[in-house]
Design a protein around this motif. Structure first.
Motif, mmCIF file in Angstrom:
data_model
loop_
_atom_site.group_PDB
_atom_site.id
_atom_site.type_symbol
_atom_site.label_atom_id
_atom_site.label_comp_id
_atom_site.label_asym_id
_atom_site.label_seq_id
_atom_site.Cartn_x
_atom_site.Cartn_y
_atom_site.Cartn_z
ATOM 1 N N THR A 10 1.047 -0.876 -0.141
ATOM 2 C CA THR A 10 0.004 0.457 0.007
ATOM 3 C C THR A 10 1.032 1.020 -0.102
ATOM 4 O O THR A 10 2.340 1.562 0.412
ATOM 5 C CB THR A 10 -0.916 0.058 1.235
ATOM 6 O OG1 THR A 10 -1.539 1.230 0.640
ATOM 7 C CG2 THR A 10 -0.364 -0.093 2.619
ATOM 8 N N HIS A 11 0.124 2.377 0.053
ATOM 9 C CA HIS A 11 0.891 4.016 -0.588
ATOM 10 C C HIS A 11 0.577 4.659 0.547
ATOM 11 O O HIS A 11 0.478 5.366 0.224
ATOM 12 C CB HIS A 11 0.870 4.009 -1.804
ATOM 13 C CG HIS A 11 1.659 3.236 -3.024
ATOM 14 N ND1 HIS A 11 2.985 3.275 -2.869
ATOM 15 C CD2 HIS A 11 0.947 2.408 -4.045
ATOM 16 C CE1 HIS A 11 3.103 2.039 -3.921
ATOM 17 N NE2 HIS A 11 1.945 1.786 -4.169
ATOM 18 N N ARG A 12 0.849 4.604 2.093
ATOM 19 C CA ARG A 12 0.519 5.241 2.828
ATOM 20 C C ARG A 12 1.212 6.158 3.138
ATOM 21 O O ARG A 12 2.829 6.135 3.020
ATOM 22 C CB ARG A 12 0.200 4.266 4.359
ATOM 23 C CG ARG A 12 -1.131 3.796 4.530
ATOM 24 C CD ARG A 12 -0.605 2.702 5.693
ATOM 25 N NE ARG A 12 -1.568 2.108 5.993
ATOM 26 C CZ ARG A 12 -1.271 0.940 5.705
ATOM 27 N NH1 ARG A 12 -0.552 0.408 5.128
ATOM 28 N NH2 ARG A 12 -2.199 -0.094 5.783
ATOM 29 N N SER A 13 0.580 7.902 3.315
ATOM 30 C CA SER A 13 1.430 8.917 3.459
ATOM 31 C C SER A 13 2.875 8.637 5.140
ATOM 32 O O SER A 13 2.002 7.721 5.766
ATOM 33 C CB SER A 13 0.716 10.027 3.318
ATOM 34 O OG SER A 13 0.019 9.828 4.749
ATOM 35 N N THR A 14 3.067 9.231 5.150
ATOM 36 C CA THR A 14 3.436 9.091 6.627
ATOM 37 C C THR A 14 3.094 9.804 7.627
ATOM 38 O O THR A 14 2.803 9.270 8.908
ATOM 39 C CB THR A 14 4.882 10.437 6.629
ATOM 40 O OG1 THR A 14 6.153 9.576 4.896
ATOM 41 C CG2 THR A 14 6.109 10.149 7.521
ATOM 42 N N LYS A 15 2.364 10.997 7.562
ATOM 43 C CA LYS A 15 1.340 11.645 8.368
ATOM 44 C C LYS A 15 0.585 10.042 8.355
ATOM 45 O O LYS A 15 0.472 10.247 9.676
ATOM 46 C CB LYS A 15 0.632 12.819 7.595
ATOM 47 C CG LYS A 15 -0.443 13.172 8.267
ATOM 48 C CD LYS A 15 -1.200 14.464 8.096
ATOM 49 C CE LYS A 15 -2.494 14.759 8.647
ATOM 50 N NZ LYS A 15 -2.867 16.275 8.529
ATOM 51 N N ASP A 16 -0.116 9.217 8.271
ATOM 52 C CA ASP A 16 -1.056 8.432 7.712
ATOM 53 C C ASP A 16 -0.412 6.947 9.053
ATOM 54 O O ASP A 16 -1.053 6.535 9.193
ATOM 55 C CB ASP A 16 -1.810 8.068 6.286
ATOM 56 C CG ASP A 16 -2.795 7.352 7.055
ATOM 57 O OD1 ASP A 16 -3.908 7.274 7.522
ATOM 58 O OD2 ASP A 16 -3.147 6.070 6.284
ATOM 59 N N LYS A 17 0.812 6.853 8.080
ATOM 60 C CA LYS A 17 1.470 5.817 9.139
ATOM 61 C C LYS A 17 1.602 6.303 10.798
ATOM 62 O O LYS A 17 1.410 5.541 11.287
ATOM 63 C CB LYS A 17 2.799 5.414 8.320
ATOM 64 C CG LYS A 17 2.967 5.075 6.887
ATOM 65 C CD LYS A 17 4.608 4.553 6.879
ATOM 66 C CE LYS A 17 4.762 4.229 5.336
ATOM 67 N NZ LYS A 17 5.286 3.571 5.155
ATOM 68 N N ASP A 18 2.001 7.589 10.767
ATOM 69 C CA ASP A 18 1.931 8.069 12.056
ATOM 70 C C ASP A 18 1.103 7.867 12.936
ATOM 71 O O ASP A 18 1.351 7.604 13.980
ATOM 72 C CB ASP A 18 3.104 9.436 11.927
ATOM 73 C CG ASP A 18 4.170 9.276 11.259
ATOM 74 O OD1 ASP A 18 4.795 8.414 11.516
ATOM 75 O OD2 ASP A 18 5.197 10.346 11.291
ATOM 76 N N LYS A 68 -9.122 3.814 3.897
ATOM 77 C CA LYS A 68 -8.395 3.909 2.900
ATOM 78 C C LYS A 68 -8.160 3.046 1.883
ATOM 79 O O LYS A 68 -7.840 3.647 0.524
ATOM 80 C CB LYS A 68 -6.831 4.444 3.020
ATOM 81 C CG LYS A 68 -6.836 5.864 4.623
ATOM 82 C CD LYS A 68 -7.171 6.670 4.742
ATOM 83 C CE LYS A 68 -7.031 8.358 4.756
ATOM 84 N NZ LYS A 68 -7.183 9.332 4.161
ATOM 85 N N HIS A 72 -8.366 4.000 -2.354
ATOM 86 C CA HIS A 72 -7.307 3.901 -3.063
ATOM 87 C C HIS A 72 -6.655 2.856 -3.998
ATOM 88 O O HIS A 72 -7.265 2.454 -4.946
ATOM 89 C CB HIS A 72 -5.745 3.725 -2.383
ATOM 90 C CG HIS A 72 -6.204 5.857 -1.663
ATOM 91 N ND1 HIS A 72 -5.479 6.188 -1.944
ATOM 92 C CD2 HIS A 72 -6.107 6.144 0.037
ATOM 93 C CE1 HIS A 72 -5.537 7.488 -1.918
ATOM 94 N NE2 HIS A 72 -5.828 7.227 -0.696
#
Length: 100
Positions: A10-18, A68, A72
């Motif tokens: 998957t391609h999660r943003s750094t913000k979403d991961k955090d 998400k 996506h």
């Protein structure tokens, strides 16, 4: 888990991961708190209240991931012409998630 599921990314943003990691660490702390409550012979209703809070928090994380995934992965698969497979997989996810 099938081979195809293991290799999907998957391609999660750094913000979403955090944000997800922060939520999960908070839940982990709540679980440790329940362990302490049991060790300290706390009132059962207080423990059950905390368990309910953890279940609600886990459901919130799950719903976020499901949203998400739909926005996506499923959307991309439909655009790429894999609608039947994407919908089948999504329904399987709903079935698994609703059992919790």
């Amino acid at each position: 888990m099938s081979t195809s599921e293991e290799t999907k990314a998957t391609h999660r943003s750094t913000k979403d991961k955090d944000q997800l990691i922060t939520r999960l660490k908070r839940i982990e702390g709540q679980v440790r708190g329940i362990q302490n409550m049991i060790e300290n012979d706390r009132y059962c209703v207080d423990i059950l209240t905390q368990i309910s809070a953890i279940n609600a928090a886990m459901n919130k994380v799950g719903l976020h991931l499901l949203e998400k995934h739909t926005q996506h992965c499923v959307s991309d698969a439909i655009k790429d012409g894999d609608a039947d497979e994407a919908i089948r997989e999504l329904m399987e996810v709903f079935e698994r998630f609703s059992k919790s």
